[in-house]
Motif scaffolding. Sequence first.
Motif, short mmCIF file in Angstrom:
data_model
loop_
_atom_site.label_atom_id
_atom_site.label_comp_id
_atom_site.label_asym_id
_atom_site.label_seq_id
_atom_site.Cartn_x
_atom_site.Cartn_y
_atom_site.Cartn_z
N GLU A 1 0.85 -1.17 0.00
CA GLU A 1 0.00 0.00 0.00
C GLU A 1 0.90 1.24 0.00
O GLU A 1 2.05 1.18 0.41
N ALA A 2 0.38 2.36 -0.46
CA ALA A 2 1.18 3.58 -0.53
C ALA A 2 1.80 3.89 0.83
O ALA A 2 1.15 3.77 1.88
N ARG A 3 3.07 4.29 0.80
CA ARG A 3 3.78 4.68 2.02
C ARG A 3 4.27 6.12 1.84
O ARG A 3 4.38 6.63 0.72
N ASN B 1 9.20 -0.41 5.02
CA ASN B 1 9.24 0.01 6.42
C ASN B 1 8.80 1.45 6.66
O ASN B 1 9.07 2.00 7.72
N SER B 2 8.15 2.04 5.70
CA SER B 2 7.68 3.41 5.85
C SER B 2 6.23 3.43 6.31
O SER B 2 5.51 2.44 6.24
N GLN B 3 5.79 4.59 6.80
CA GLN B 3 4.42 4.79 7.28
C GLN B 3 3.42 4.66 6.13
O GLN B 3 3.62 5.22 5.05
N ASN C 1 0.55 0.58 10.98
CA ASN C 1 1.13 1.79 10.41
C ASN C 1 2.11 1.49 9.29
O ASN C 1 2.39 2.35 8.46
N ARG C 2 2.68 0.29 9.29
CA ARG C 2 3.61 -0.10 8.23
C ARG C 2 3.13 -1.35 7.51
O ARG C 2 3.92 -2.13 7.01
N GLY C 3 1.80 -1.51 7.46
CA GLY C 3 1.23 -2.64 6.74
C GLY C 3 1.38 -3.93 7.51
O GLY C 3 2.02 -4.00 8.56
N THR C 4 0.80 -5.01 6.97
CA THR C 4 0.87 -6.27 7.70
C THR C 4 2.25 -6.90 7.65
O THR C 4 2.51 -7.87 8.36
N ASP D 1 -1.20 -6.94 1.15
CA ASP D 1 -2.32 -6.17 1.69
C ASP D 1 -3.39 -5.71 0.71
O ASP D 1 -4.03 -4.69 0.94
N MET D 2 -3.63 -6.45 -0.37
CA MET D 2 -4.78 -6.12 -1.20
C MET D 2 -6.07 -6.46 -0.46
O MET D 2 -7.11 -5.85 -0.71
#
Length: 460
Positions: free
Chosen positions: A279-281, A321-323, A384-387, A403-404
């Motif tokens: 997902e977008a970070r 590893n980004s938000q 915050n950083r996806g699953t 994470d779709m």
Amino acid sequence: MKLKNNNKGITLIALVITIIVLLILAGVAIATLTGDNGILTKAVTAKDRTTEAEAKEVVQLEAIGSIDNTGKFNKEDFKTNVKQNLGVTDSNIKENGNKITVTYKGYDVTVDATTGKVTAVVKTGETPPAGDYNTGTTVEEAIAQDKPYEENTTITDDFGNKVKVPAGFKIAEDSSTSVTGGVVIQDATYEGTIGSEFVWIPVGEIKTSETETVTINLGRYSFNSQGEKSDYSGTNKEENSKDTGNLLNYGNAIATDIEDFRLKASAERSGGYYIGRYEARVDNATLDENEIKNPGPSGYYNGSDTMWTGYEGGQLVTKPNSQVWNYVTQNKAAELSKNMYTDKTFTSDLMDSYAWDTAILFIQKVTNENYANQNSLNTESPANRGTNSLPTANQDKICNIWDMASNCYEWTTETRSDTNHPCVGRGGGYDDSSYYAASRFSSGTTIAYSNYTFRPLLYL
């Protein structure tokens, strides 16, 4: 009286020997002066090397002087500086992809447009060296070389399936070597987005083994509870704009050019496209809590600005590893995606309905899993950083795509014919188990929830 013979002249033999010696000495002298190792050649070479070194040095100094106080190379400042300080004209500055070439004192000095580092110096008119680029023709070779490709390049996977790699990207170290496992490319050169990763979604017939094939048709689909697909059509569905904006203007963002995407992603052209691995970070940004209305576990913004995001500043990335970039309206998500890569030999855009549905079809064809009906594996709060930051049991990863079905709902360019809720989102979210990977939901243009995000795509 007898006369003494005082003839001191040279004999013919002596004359010949003298001439031979002189010729030898002349040959030695000529060889010393000329030839690849001659004095004259060395003098010319030394002069050329001095000029080459000078050209490289002065251009490199201008590049260093074009690095701002954040440590980033500003290519526009660089162009201005070389014109002002070196006296070159616009015709002597050429930008091609991620390279800027300055012609100075008879030499073409090439600078990396991301780092400002000089990468090549050749005499004007000569072909520059290939540079430190990938030459692998297979995914496996490309991983081993760990270098970006200089141009858009088609390579093959373990079974001979084609993968088209965009210029400036390399194959990620943890990529699968087969399309079925998920071939991952990683941004290796572009300023601000280095490290971003995308997964190849093939279109057309692909091999899943040495003897078996499946066909992935690019299309818009719906999926029943068993995961079986059907064309997305019927009452109030075919009326939808299909990402093209042929309905009334409801204020939502649409695809840059959906027909261009369909053409370039087709089996006859590129044979596929890329979607964000994650997902977008967001990098280098802060969340403006004061602007968020009704903050809380499901905090959201519901104002009047269709281009709103809760993040101040920041750069769109798809790094592990980004938000996660949430609190973003559909219009802003589209703008960020379109501007992720501009003026390149490929296009970036917000996910469209064809890209989303075909990705699910691909996953199901190669895994035989009912992923269309998979709901979120994290159900209590957004990661915050996806699953990828959660325990393995809560991670939503399939074919190297994350994470779709999980974490946050994702904006697309699909349009619903509803004046108040024209924006269509896809996928599952952490807060409602009734949503799943193939879900469609609609919302307004000024909604920006904590559990809303998006995903960029690339096509060549």
